[in-house]
Design a protein around this motif. Structure first.
Motif: not given
Length: 138
Positions: A75-97
């Protein structure tokens, strides 16, 4: 439950923060590949953590399934996520407020099923676009 129904139930559980649904949806030997992780997640217990983490990262989270394509056990799903960040976001390139910032992104998720459960999920998304969308990079 059909393959598309299993995928729909998974995204509904993700949106609802329903960790208890994961053992019904994911096989014990399932592997989930996500772009932000160096190794696959294995089994429903790991997927419980993904669902719980979404509730910690985002104050609101909603999935819109745009299209589901079924081919045998895939099964292949094409989708969209809509969200609001709660706090900081940790990614592969750093952490962002990014607290309080809304975001939206499209993704493809490829699922492979066996005996009515997900045995593989591969997530494909534009993480650079996600970072640009919330102003983490300029």
């Amino acid at each position: 439950m059909s393959g598309p129904d299993i995928v729909r139930r998974y995204f509904a559980a993700l949106d609802e923060g329903d960790t208890k649904a994961m053992p019904d949806l994911f096989a014990l030997d399932s592997k989930t590949y996500r772009p932000e992780l160096p190794e696959p997640l294995v089994g429903p217990e790991a997927m419980k953590l993904v669902v719980a983490m979404a509730g910690k990262i985002f104050s609101s989270f909603e999935t819109t399934l745009i299209e589901l394509i079924e081919d045998g056990d895939v099964i292949v799903a094409r989708l969209r996520h809509d969200a609001v960040y709660r706090d900081k976001w940790r990614t592969r390139v750093g952490t962002f407020d990014v607290a309080g910032r809304p975001t939206s992104w499209e993704a493809l998720a490829l699922f492979r099923l066996r005996d009515g459960k997900i045995i593989e999920e591969r997530v494909f998304r534009d993480e650079l676009g996600m970072l640009l969308d919330v102003g983490a990079l300029s």
